[in-house]
Design an enzyme around this catalytic site. Structure first.
Site, short mmCIF file in Angstrom:
data_model
loop_
_atom_site.label_atom_id
_atom_site.label_comp_id
_atom_site.label_asym_id
_atom_site.label_seq_id
_atom_site.Cartn_x
_atom_site.Cartn_y
_atom_site.Cartn_z
N ARG A 82 -6.61 -0.85 -1.51
CA ARG A 82 -5.76 0.26 -1.09
C ARG A 82 -4.46 0.34 -1.89
O ARG A 82 -3.75 1.33 -1.78
CB ARG A 82 -5.47 0.18 0.41
N ASP A 136 6.12 -3.80 6.45
CA ASP A 136 5.05 -4.01 7.41
C ASP A 136 5.51 -4.74 8.67
O ASP A 136 4.69 -5.22 9.43
CB ASP A 136 3.89 -4.77 6.76
N ASN A 137 6.82 -4.82 8.89
CA ASN A 137 7.28 -5.45 10.13
C ASN A 137 8.54 -4.77 10.64
O ASN A 137 9.34 -4.24 9.86
CB ASN A 137 7.50 -6.95 9.95
N LYS A 193 3.95 -8.23 -7.11
CA LYS A 193 3.63 -6.82 -6.84
C LYS A 193 4.64 -5.87 -7.48
O LYS A 193 4.26 -4.85 -8.07
CB LYS A 193 3.57 -6.58 -5.33
N ALA A 195 0.82 -1.21 0.00
CA ALA A 195 0.00 0.00 0.00
C ALA A 195 0.85 1.26 0.00
O ALA A 195 0.71 2.13 -0.87
CB ALA A 195 -0.94 -0.02 1.21
N CYS A 231 0.81 -21.67 30.07
CA CYS A 231 -0.19 -22.34 30.91
C CYS A 231 -1.57 -21.73 30.70
O CYS A 231 -2.58 -22.43 30.81
CB CYS A 231 0.21 -22.24 32.38
N ASP A 273 9.89 -6.56 -3.81
CA ASP A 273 8.81 -7.07 -2.97
C ASP A 273 8.62 -8.54 -3.32
O ASP A 273 8.52 -8.89 -4.49
CB ASP A 273 7.51 -6.29 -3.22
#
Length: 1011
Positions: free
Chosen positions: A468, A529-530, A481, A431, A585, A457
């Site tokens: 978007r 994006d990270n 992309k 985007a 747990c 990419d």
């Protein structure tokens, strides 16, 4: 939207997490008129159409000219002399099949406006604004004015006498589990201490699942007063029943009604300004007058002020001074008036992207009632770009009959040539990447001789991207992309030199993106994006002294960061993760939130349909698999090898009925047997050693489920699990629920008796402590038997090959989300946790980042404003801006970036941008030895190396142990210590020294050793 107002969730999936279904349904009934199809108008139209209103009409009487190509991304050279609205219509219509798009080429008139719920004027005269604004106000039509002139922009909103905002901020509803409610006036609600309730004073909550004081469950919204992060007071509870246990308090959002002033009234009220840069308060108040004076200039002169014309600037300033006789501004910023005059005839894509993105978000607010609208004026400027003012002259900024004339009017022709020669690396074509590439094409980045853009990419285009990532169309689905984006950019500006890659940018791709690649760049743009990828790319930019533009979005929120060598701090290492890991747990035995059951379901998916299949495939093709697995430790090896033997040996399914049987027995184990075992270990009334109920607070007492073939969720689990299990073995499945029920009738379900010997861990600490003890409990005979059986070559048949499932949330036909939703909601039913629908489950389990086109456009625009400054080479940190925005509440914080942190080594100051660069060999000379390197650093920098590190490897430590290494070349020392050859592409070794003069120094500049 369809005629039935159904939402296309496949297309709008990411946007739905920003706006929600109700807001999007309201948008789906709205018709919008956007007047003016120059840069700002087409930006607004693009974003609104992507977002999914009912219809958009674009109006423009004008014909395309050269200057329009600076910012109007849907106009081509072939459109010169043709109507802008008609020329843009085909591309606008292709953006979203659910939005009806039409063009209107006649003048605006009141009868036309009455057909729309929202009217947007761009590139309009003040006369039109004052003519149509009050008309819209009196007829209940939401009215927006958006304009950009050079480095400045203006936005105005009028949503009428009474506009209802249904959700002021779009934040997820806060909720908290209840521990206790007292009887009294007021009643005190105490929440579980595992997580603060997150409520604020004056908010309201609703109650559910309360036992005992059940009257509260039907009270509706209750006002609260916060007492602490874990408690709040409510109404009088003294007359209610005694509280027993349980309950959830959930925030209830209150609608707000806002009143707007009409354009004629608001024009005289500068108090209605919303700031975008709190360092520019006086400037934006002055701009409010300057835009009015600019309209007056155009009316009298019949044109905008000429670029860099001093005489025109004085005329405009006189107009502002005259207006200020009424406005009475205490501080009139004459510099910004002159700056507006000098640049008003310019047209800049990044400024249009910002104004157009914000304006489009206001359109969506007007249509949906979602988020707080602008009240009522907003100004933006980037006049700091003109800090080095001597670069620009009237002649250098005059039009050239070029597609870049709108930009040349602001920055001059020499700057344009510099832009075209830039070499930039864009990482990410999603985007933000698409929006950046649009801006790059419009401004001519890399579009000249010697200029170049490399975009990489790894991803391919999916349908959900089309909402978007506006460079892509349905025909592009499945394509890479980067390739599709590069193709779209060439169509937008054929002069752009762009190359598409499909590489991940990480240490494995350094043979492609090595020192030679980075040293040839002028800058880098990160559209990732990270955090991990950003940190890595940032490190490469610091290492090679390159500027970086970075931006990101999260729904209506966004940020940008500009990294300038030696001037600003870098993106920096990854900070502490704000997302708390869920204790094991809690996942295994004590969930109390839907997030816990969804994570458990994801773990089930990986553990059932991915990891076992991957283990089998490794066993089949890798002769060293057994040895490597046994090296993991006996307990883990037994688990892995048992799973492999089950898949290649006796428990391999023969057909579809075996898969259904497996799924049914799995259901019984998870939702009945395991729960019964847990309750056997910790019965419902059990007390702790302190005498308190074990099942209290965050520990919800579960109950076992009884399988019912007529229960949809029960069957959803069996069908999804059976199909996924079958897919891993290459067995065809079925969605025929009736046929599956018939198979289930023949599946024997063994009786289960809980065992007293089973230990269930209450805390993660207990679990860790018992891991060591379990080693002795491993069935050695079973482990040896598995090793012997699996060692036989006869088992390694290619027919045993399996098909691991890689989780894919966006394919509704693959059973992945079917399994997750059913598995999670069944476990939630075990523990009486409210279930989550598919939409919410996909968000949480799929770790989806909510996204909307408007925020993306704004962030990319702000990044490219900083790109201008980098290319201009502005030397002062005060000229640059990093930003944080939240368009849901009209929050814009543009601020000066932080300078790099300084540190001292041996009384000399350095920053992260400093390094000790050493050429490993001169022309025709042998590579220097380690001893020569140490001597070089001593001679050049007067520092004595006491230790030297390459990654985690110790290359040298002062003392007798490493003396022989001093005679080896630096490369040979690295090879010897790491026991690995240096990659052929490697051109630099980065080593970190410790110096005898300052051994306690925690941060030191690295040595960059050039090979």
């Amino acid at each position: 939207m369809s005629e039935k107002n159904e939402i296309d969730e496949g297309l709008y999936s990411r946007q739905l997490y920003v706006l929600g279904h109700d807001a999007m349904r309201r948008m789906g009934t709205a018709s919008v008129l956007i007047a003016g199809m120059r840069g700002v108008g087409v930006e607004i139209a693009k974003n609104v159409i992507l977002s999914g209103v009912k219809s958009v009409t674009v109006q423009d009487e004008g014909l395309a000219e050269w200057k329009d190509l600076s910012t109007q991304f849907f106009l081509r050279e072939r459109h010169l002399g043709q109507n802008r609205a008609l020329s843009s219509l085909p591309e606008l219509s292709a953006l979203n099949p659910h939005v009806y798009v039409t063009a209107h080429t006649a003048p605006l008139d009141p009868n036309l406006l009455l057909k729309f719920q929202v009217v947007v004027l761009t590139d309009s005269s003040l006369e039109d604004q004052l003519r149509f604004g009050p008309f819209c106000h009196s007829n209940g039509i939401k009215f927006i004015v958006a304009d950009a002139k050079g480095l400045s922009g203006q936005l105005f909103c009028d949503f009428g006498e009474e506009f209802e905002v249904l959700d002021i901020n779009g934040e997820t509803l806060a909720s908290a589990m209840i521990d206790h409610i007292s009887k009294g006036n007021p009643g005190i609600v105490t929440c579980s201490v595992d997580q603060s309730h997150g409520f604020e004073d004056d908010c309201s909550v609703s109650f559910s699942e309360i036992r005992g004081m059940t009257e509260l469950n039907s009270y509706g919204p209750v006002d609260i007063t916060v007492l602490s992060p874990y408690s709040f007071s409510i109404c009088d509870t003294s007359g209610l029943s005694e509280y027993q246990k349980g309950g959830v308090a959930t925030e209830v959002k209150k609608a707000q009604k806002l009143r707007f002033k009409s354009m004629d009234e608001a024009l005289l009220d500068p108090e209605l300004l919303v700031m975008t840069d709190y360092g520019k308060v006086d400037r934006h108040q002055t701009l409010h007058l300057a835009f009015q004076a600019l309209h007056g200039f155009v009316k009298t002169q019949g044109r905008l002020p000429k670029p860099r014309s001093q005489s025109d600037a004085e005329v405009l300033l006189a107009g502002v001074v005259e207006l200020n006789k009424v406005a009475q501004l205490e501080h009139l910023d004459e510099a910004v008036v002159r700056g507006l005059s000098f640049t008003a005839s310019g047209d800049l894509a990044p400024v249009n992207a910002f104004i157009g993105g914000v304006a489009a978000q206001e359109v969506l607010k007007a249509c949906s009632g979602k988020f707080t609208p602008l009240q009522q004026w907003l100004y933006f400027d980037a006049m700091e770009c003109l800090a080095d003012d001597h670069q620009f002259t009237e002649s250098s900024c005059s039009p050239r009959g070029s597609r870049y004339d709108g930009q040349i009017a602001v920055f001059g022709s020499a700057f344009q040539e510099r832009l075209e020669k830039q070499k930039y690396f864009l990482v990410g074509a999603g985007a933000i990447g698409c929006e950046l590439l649009k801006n790059f094409a419009l401004i001519g980045l890399g579009a000249g001789e010697g200029g170049h853009i490399t975009v990489t990419d790894m991803d391919s285009i999916e349908r959900s991207n089309l909402n978007r990532q506006f460079l892509f169309r349905p025909r592009d689905i499945g394509r890479q992309k980067s390739e599709a984006a590069a193709e779209a950019v060439r169509e937008m500006n054929p002069r752009v030199n762009i190359e598409a890659h499909q590489n991940r940018v990480d240490p494995d791709s350094e043979r492609v993106y090595g020192r030679r690649f980075f040293t040839g760049l002028d800058g880098v743009a990160a559209a990732l994006d990270n955090v991990e990828a950003r940190v890595y790319l940032d490190g490469r930019c610091v290492q090679h002294q390159k500027p970086m533009l970075e931006g990101g979005t999260l729904g209506s929120k966004g940020h940008t960061l500009v990294v300038v060598p030696h001037l600003t701090q870098s993106y920096g290492p990854a900070g502490a993760n704000n997302v708390k890991a869920i204790p094991l747990c809690t996942l295994k035995n004590f969930p109390h939130r839907i997030e816990h059951t969804l994570q458990w379901a994801r773990d089930q998916f990986e553990g059932l349909f991915k990891q076992p299949a991957e283990n089998v495939n490794q066993y089949l093709k890798d002769a060293g698999f057994l040895e490597r697995t046994l090296g993991l430790g006996e307990a883990e090896a037994l688990e892995v090898l048992d799973g492999v033997w089950a898949s290649v040996g006796g428990r391999r399914p023969a057909g579809w009925e075996d898969c259904v049987s497996w799924a049914r027995l799995r259901w019984e184990t998870l939702y009945n047997n395991d729960i019964r075992q847990l309750l056997h270990c910790f019965p419902q009334g059990q007390l702790t050693s302190s005498g308190l109920p074990f099942w209290s607070g965050a520990k919800r007492c579960p109950h076992p489920l009884i399988f019912d073939p007529n229960n949809t969720t029960h069957m959803d689990y069996v069908v999804a699990a059976a199909n996924l299990y079958g897919q891993t073995y290459g067995i065809a499945g079925s969605r025929d629920y009736a046929a599956v029920r018939k198979v289930l009738e023949k599946v024997p379900v063994p009786d289960f008796t809980p065992k007293s010997t089973v230990k269930i861990h209450v805390t993660d600490q207990e679990m860790e402590e018992d891991k060591e003890k379990q080693i002795a409990d491993v069935d050695q005979g079973r482990l040896e038997e598995l090793e012997r059986k699996l060692a036989l070559q006869a088992q390694r048949s290619s027919a045993m090959q399996m098909h691991p499932a890689d989780f894919e949330k966006d394919d509704d036909s693959n059973f992945h989300m079917d399994f997750i939703v059913a598995a999670s909601n069944l476990r939630a039913e075990n523990y009486e946790i409210p279930a989550a629908d598919r939409h919410k489950s996909k968000l949480i389990a799929g770790r989806i980042i909510p996204a909307i086109a408007t925020t993306t456009a704004v962030v990319a625009g702000l990044m490219c404003v900083e790109l201008y400054k980098l290319v201009l080479g502005l030397p002062a940190i005060s000229s640059y801006r990093s930003s944080y925005i939240n368009m849901a509440v009209q929050l814009f914080v543009l601020s000066q970036p932080c300078p790099p942190r300084r540190f001292t080594v041996a009384e000399k100051e350095y920053s992260l941008w400093d390094n000790f660069q050493v050429r490993g060999r001169g022309d025709g000379q042998q590579e220097m030895t380690l001893g020569e390197l140490l001597s070089h650093i001593k001679e050049e920098y007067h520092l004595e190396i006491s230790s030297l590190f390459y990654g985690s490897a110790v290359l040298y430590d002062a003392g007798p142990a490493h003396q022989e290494r001093l005679l080896l070349s630096v490369s040979d020392v690295v090879r010897k210590v790491t026991k690995a050859d240096l990659p052929q592409h490697l051109r630099m070794l980065q080593m970190f020294p410790s110096f005898a003069e300052d051994e306690d120094c925690e941060v030191v500049p690295p040595i960059h050793y050039l090979l």
